[in-house]
Design a protein around this motif. Structure first.
Motif, PDB file in Angstrom:
ATOM      1  N   CYS B  88       0.833  -1.198   0.000  1.00  0.00           N
ATOM      2  CA  CYS B  88       0.000   0.000   0.000  1.00  0.00           C
ATOM      3  C   CYS B  88       0.869   1.249   0.000  1.00  0.00           C
ATOM      4  O   CYS B  88       2.061   1.181   0.283  1.00  0.00           O
ATOM      5  CB  CYS B  88      -0.960   0.007   1.203  1.00  0.00           C
ATOM      6  SG  CYS B  88      -0.156   0.404   2.763  1.00  0.00           S
ATOM      7  N   VAL B  96      -4.437   6.063   3.272  1.00  0.00           N
ATOM      8  CA  VAL B  96      -4.046   4.986   2.353  1.00  0.00           C
ATOM      9  C   VAL B  96      -4.543   5.355   0.959  1.00  0.00           C
ATOM     10  O   VAL B  96      -5.744   5.533   0.742  1.00  0.00           O
ATOM     11  CB  VAL B  96      -4.658   3.636   2.781  1.00  0.00           C
ATOM     12  CG1 VAL B  96      -4.314   2.543   1.762  1.00  0.00           C
ATOM     13  CG2 VAL B  96      -4.162   3.248   4.173  1.00  0.00           C
ATOM     14  N   ARG B  99      -3.660   0.385  -2.720  1.00  0.00           N
ATOM     15  CA  ARG B  99      -3.540  -0.849  -1.952  1.00  0.00           C
ATOM     16  C   ARG B  99      -3.773  -2.036  -2.875  1.00  0.00           C
ATOM     17  O   ARG B  99      -4.746  -2.044  -3.641  1.00  0.00           O
ATOM     18  CB  ARG B  99      -4.569  -0.856  -0.833  1.00  0.00           C
ATOM     19  CG  ARG B  99      -4.481  -2.098   0.000  1.00  0.00           C
ATOM     20  CD  ARG B  99      -5.513  -2.121   1.101  1.00  0.00           C
ATOM     21  NE  ARG B  99      -5.421  -3.404   1.745  1.00  0.00           N
ATOM     22  CZ  ARG B  99      -5.324  -3.584   3.052  1.00  0.00           C
ATOM     23  NH1 ARG B  99      -5.338  -2.569   3.859  1.00  0.00           N
ATOM     24  NH2 ARG B  99      -5.218  -4.795   3.540  1.00  0.00           N
TER      25      ARG B  99
END
Lengths: 388, 388
Positions: B88, B96, B99
């Motif tokens: 990620c 994030v 991913r």
């Protein structure tokens, strides 16, 4: 800053033995002129003395050599054992100058009575020290129990029967004498750290046993105290989870298999009398008593199981056996060693097994040295009193 | 010094969310003028952005607000699991942004093949990040095994079948991308420490389980690595010393009673297939499967015994359950809790039992955040590249 440099100069002389101003300067990385000023101050404060010209045969121009004084401030160390009280005075050089031990039945005792008696011993020790030209800078007390972090409160000392005991409130002391209180295993570990040579480990667990089993963990040269000051309770690591009940409330704690009482019980011997147990065990083991030998092997196995857990959790380089375990090591170590070797999970990480250099005296000497180091850490404060 | 102050300013903005120069100055204890200089530098380096005038309703003169950029440097986190690979990218704000997870049969695998595949995933992640205006500042990799301290060497990863594997030599990476490698439980613990709020404990053990059981210890806000980097091997703390043999060479290690395989075995279920075990366990437990319930209670008891040892040694304030344990907590916790309560030796010292906030994602997020924090710790280095 000045305090810190005075402290470093004092530690440098302590580390080197008699030292010239030049070697102190080299050691702490200051100019010779700066060090001369610091040294003069330490001489005036009576913490250092001048030994006269350098030893014959030394290289270069002879310079006056400096040493720590054998007078002036000293540290008082005291230890409350289950069956005795001990007090000593250690001078700045680390030499034990006075020492008193008296037998005492401290099991299930009245803290006020025990501490009153200890206060008398401390007063005697202070008088003895005074006759030697020593002036106590502080008292450090080792107790077989849990001490709340940064306090003088014994939260629990099962083998004394004490609970939430405020030492400072009950121990009569000469006016103004600073008091610190810590667990005996902690002071034992500090003694190893402070009294050992340069090759001594800086990541280890120090195990000590009298009636109970104490532990103290040193990581990267620092004593681990834990969130509340209760770290190191090796005696209550479960080694037979369904096993014998322990006064702590658990079951199968190490103390129930490797404490002195447990070993005597396992050997079928009377175990009620707290005096002279280690003597009994060691004497009989030397004499070839098979039941004692077996019991000690079993204790070694239990210690090995608990210590393997500690080593796997903490990646320690060494296990140091202190307290009465030091004397019993020949009988404990083989089984302890084989458990550790089999159970250490990381490759090539089986810790060294060492015997405490200070033996039974670790807690007492660690305490006295803690009081001495308070002088090293703040020389002005203790020197000033002398010159005032 | 300038680097340190830039770093503190960046952390201050991260801690506060959108912040004025004045609040950054208050936070880090520098003058507003000094902070303005730092902030200008961070703006020029593209690490901070200006959000325009302060939010309406704020007190005082509206000032331009500062925030971390959603572009520029990012951290790449990667995790090698027994049955999957995950990569990620996390931006400076901690979000994030990309991913990728792929299933993979990594048990008893060839490190070169696994790392070649991981290298492809990383390259893909770097391309994805680039499309978002992000530039990887570093890669941190979580592995289920022992990693030698300050190295990228996996000394042993039993569940992968790897030994003395030099990750840096085998993992193809974009030129110049810094690589760090650490044990997955360590990164999981760091995720708890970094992602938790102000009330999160700073003395805890983080327990994670997939096939094996990992542990990581945080003392006073610092991860304990141990002398060689092998600390935290909770899975090999003995809980039934005479019990089942463990591949580590020991007997009765926690992993043999609380690892996923052990639980499936105890419930009489097939346990050879590493995929979807936690799912199986949790699904069946939810459905009221009595054998699974019993097996999980037994695992909780074993965990409680091992953790009680850790708590007695280290005086921890909390036990944090991470990895797949987080999902199984409802069935594990009652027996775990009662063991801990009965076996904690110090009074009032029973630790809090917490579920990891990051759940299964702890190791991955901890790794990515480690790479992000390298930017925070040395902003000039990463900002300079942007402005060059």
């Amino acid at each position: 800053m000045r305090r810190r440099n005075l402290s470093r100069a004092l530690y440098a002389v302590a580390g080197e033995g008699p030292a010239s101003r030049a070697s102190v300067a080299a050691h702490i990385g200051l100019t010779r002129a700066a060090v001369s000023t610091l040294v003069d101050e330490l001489l005036r404060a009576g913490l250092l003395v001048e030994l006269g010209p350098g030893r014959p045969g030394g290289v270069g121009r002879p310079g006056s050599h400096l040493a720590l004084t054998d007078r002036g401030p000293c540290g008082i160390g005291a230890e409350i054992g289950v069956d005795r009280l001990t007090v000593c005075a250690v001078d700045l050089r680390g030499v034990v100058r006075t020492r008193t031990t008296v037998p005492a039945a401290n099991r299930a005792s009245d803290p006020a009575a025990v501490l009153a008696r200890l206060g008398e011993l401390v007063a005697g020790s202070v008088r003895d020290a005074d006759r030697e030209g020593l002036r106590p800078a502080g008292l450090a007390l080792a107790v077989p129990g849990l001490v709340k972090r940064d306090s003088t409160t014994v939260v629990r000392a099962p083998n004394l029967g004490w609970q939430d005991t405020e030492i400072a409130a009950l121990l009569p002391l000469p006016h103004g004498l600073p008091l610190t209180v810590d667990n005996e295993a902690n002071f034992g570990a500090l003694a190893e750290l402070w009294l050992g040579d340069a090759s001594a480990p800086r990541d280890f667990i120090h195990v000590s046993a009298q009636v109970g089993i104490g532990g103290a963990i040193v990581l990267d040269g620092d004593l681990l105290r834990g969130a509340r000051g209760f770290a190191g309770e090796l005696g209550h690591v479960p080694v037979r989870p369904g096993g014998r009940r322990c006064p702590c409330g658990g079951r199968g704690c190490l103390e129930q298999y490797a404490g002195e009482e447990a070993v005597l019980r396992a050997a079928g011997l009377p175990h009620g009398d707290p005096g002279g147990r280690t003597g009994t065990l060691a004497d009989r083991a030397v004499a070839g008593d098979a039941a004692i030998g077996r019991a000690l092997r079993g204790a070694g196995t239990a210690l090995g199981v608990a210590l393997a857990g500690a080593v796997n959790l903490l990646d320690l380089r060494a296990v140091v056996m202190g307290g009465s375990l030091a004397r019993l090591a020949p009988w404990l170590l083989p089984s302890l060693e084989s458990e550790l070797a089999a159970r250490t999970a990381a490759p090539d990480a089986v810790p060294e097994l060492l015997i405490a250099q200070a033996g039974d005296d670790g807690p007492l000497l660690g305490a006295a040295h803690a009081a001495v180091r308070a002088v090293f850490d703040d020389p002005l404060r203790h020197g000033a009193a002398l010159t005032a």
